[in-house]
Design a protein around this motif. Structure first.
Motif, mmCIF file in Angstrom:
data_model
loop_
_atom_site.group_PDB
_atom_site.id
_atom_site.type_symbol
_atom_site.label_atom_id
_atom_site.label_comp_id
_atom_site.label_asym_id
_atom_site.label_seq_id
_atom_site.Cartn_x
_atom_site.Cartn_y
_atom_site.Cartn_z
ATOM 1 N N SER A 128 -1.153 13.644 -5.231
ATOM 2 C CA SER A 128 -2.096 13.375 -4.159
ATOM 3 C C SER A 128 -2.659 11.970 -4.368
ATOM 4 N N ARG A 129 -3.361 11.745 -5.483
ATOM 5 C CA ARG A 129 -3.865 10.407 -5.815
ATOM 6 C C ARG A 129 -2.712 9.574 -6.372
ATOM 7 N N VAL A 130 -2.537 8.398 -5.795
ATOM 8 C CA VAL A 130 -1.483 7.492 -6.270
ATOM 9 C C VAL A 130 -2.109 6.465 -7.208
ATOM 10 N N ARG A 131 -1.854 6.618 -8.476
ATOM 11 C CA ARG A 131 -2.357 5.664 -9.472
ATOM 12 C C ARG A 131 -1.333 4.556 -9.690
ATOM 13 N N LYS A 138 2.760 4.307 -8.487
ATOM 14 C CA LYS A 138 3.335 3.151 -7.796
ATOM 15 C C LYS A 138 4.528 2.605 -8.572
ATOM 16 N N ARG A 153 7.481 13.006 -1.269
ATOM 17 C CA ARG A 153 6.190 13.268 -1.914
ATOM 18 C C ARG A 153 5.637 14.591 -1.426
ATOM 19 N N ARG A 167 -2.759 18.464 -0.372
ATOM 20 C CA ARG A 167 -3.741 18.471 0.707
ATOM 21 C C ARG A 167 -3.089 18.660 2.073
ATOM 22 N N PRO A 187 0.809 -1.222 0.000
ATOM 23 C CA PRO A 187 0.000 0.000 0.000
ATOM 24 C C PRO A 187 0.843 1.273 0.000
ATOM 25 N N GLU A 188 0.277 2.335 -0.605
ATOM 26 C CA GLU A 188 0.862 3.667 -0.575
ATOM 27 C C GLU A 188 -0.228 4.626 -0.134
ATOM 28 N N THR A 189 0.109 5.611 0.660
ATOM 29 C CA THR A 189 -0.910 6.618 0.993
ATOM 30 C C THR A 189 -1.281 7.359 -0.290
ATOM 31 N N GLY A 190 -2.575 7.637 -0.442
ATOM 32 C CA GLY A 190 -3.073 8.278 -1.648
ATOM 33 C C GLY A 190 -3.545 7.291 -2.694
ATOM 34 N N GLU A 191 -3.251 6.020 -2.474
ATOM 35 C CA GLU A 191 -3.696 4.989 -3.411
ATOM 36 C C GLU A 191 -5.172 4.721 -3.185
#
Lengths: 65, 283
Positions: free
Chosen positions: B7-10, B14, B29, B33, A28-32
């Motif tokens: 912010s959003r990790v797609r 990854k 990172r 936010r 897991p990664e934060t923001g995922e």
């Protein structure tokens, strides 16, 4: 700002905030954003230690590549 | 230190994170936010280089502008990113550099939009100035439909929807082409196949391998120079007059093309960033 490090646990789990099902996440990664397999809710990972989900924000008009 | 704005990790983020870690390189990172941009005023807290992977184009542009004012290099630059994000500006830049692209007009009234459409000949395509993933595109077959769409856009009462971007409809051979640029050079490409006229993978188009031939490389090289991008996704369409550029994506998504390409795209991106950072630190 902290250097980004991956959690040592590759597969960890927590509870879906919508339906309380147990949700497992691989690396897991934060923001995922992952999808709860039980209720289909989109969940954003907001914390790794402990693993915690919030309902993911909705897609906005200016999102994209 | 390299910082990644996201912010959003797609899946792509990854992959990029994994590429850094596999090369034993650290990164930080920046999430809009939670970040206080004022913290970077002190020189010792500033990153050496910033990679933009922010899903919100508005937030990305603001943060890139901020780092530009601080004198911190970003990939892509603020200027390139703004250019890519705005379809009108992109079309004007392509025309300025004589890079083949579908005929396009930007007008500010419904009357002008109808006049343009009739000069192009139906069908035409109406696109929002800002937008991605094939959203809010309309293939318009006749005047009645165009009038309805223009009325709906005006009723939205949003600034960008009251500017009308009208493009000639280009018939595709059931596909278009996405070329990935890493380090200012094309590194791999895919066909996006679809029965639908909108060929984004986000709209269900299937990725298929595509060879980088000399004509594709030539038009992509010209586009990279014109836009000043270092990492990008450039979309092309095959026409009877040759390849034409549809758009340039500055925070390109590449998980689809990665399924049909042997090139380690995230690895190439990170390699480029590490070399750039090293060169910046030498100065």
């Amino acid at each position: 700002m902290e250097v980004s490090r991956m959690t040592k646990d590759k597969n960890i789990q927590s509870t879906c905030p919508e339906c309380e099902a147990v949700v497992q996440v691989n690396q897991p990664e934060t923001g995922e954003v992952i999808t709860c397999k039980e209720c289909g809710a989109d969940l954003e990972i907001v914390s790794l230690q402990p693993l915690q989900f919030h309902t993911a924000p909705k897609i906005e008009e200016d999102w994209g590549e | 230190m390299i910082a990644i704005i996201c912010s959003r990790v797609r899946i792509e983020e990854k992959m990029i994170f994994e590429a850094f870690r596999s090369k034993h390189k650290e990164f930080v990172r920046i999430d809009y936010r939670t970040v206080n941009l004022g913290n970077f005023y002190r020189h010792n807290t500033r990153p050496d280089l910033v990679l933009n992977r922010e899903i919100s184009q508005t937030k990305a542009e603001l943060m890139l502008e901020y780092f530009k004012e601080l004198g911190v290099d970003t990939v892509n630059s603020y200027d390139s990113t703004v250019l890519c994000n705005n379809k009108a500006m992109s079309s004007w830049r392509l025309k300025k550099y004589s890079i083949p692209t579908p005929k396009t007009s930007v007008v500010f009234s419904a009357e002008q939009a109808i006049s343009v459409a009739e000069s192009f000949g139906y069908p035409v395509v109406v696109k929002p100035l800002i937008g991605s993933w094939g959203r809010l595109l309309a293939k318009v077959e006749n005047r009645d439909t165009l009038e309805a769409i223009l009325e709906h856009k005006e009723a939205m009462q949003q600034v960008y929807h009251s500017v009308f971007y009208i493009q000639e409809y280009v018939s595709k051979p059931g596909r278009d082409i996405r070329v990935i640029v890493a380090g200012k050079k094309p590194v791999t490409a895919m066909y996006r196949q679809s029965e639908h006229w909108i060929t984004n993978t986000a709209r269900g188009a299937k990725p298929k391998p595509c060879l980088l031939n000399s004509d594709i490389i030539e038009i992509v090289d010209k586009t990279v120079k014109a836009f000043g991008v270092e990492i990008a996704g450039i979309d092309l369409v095959e026409t009877t007059e040759g390849y034409k550029v549809l758009e340039v994506n500055s925070a390109v998504e590449f998980h689809g093309i990665q399924t049909v390409s042997s090139v380690d795209i995230a690895g190439r991106i990170v390699d480029y960033l590490l070399v750039k950072e090293k060169n910046l630190l030498k100065v």
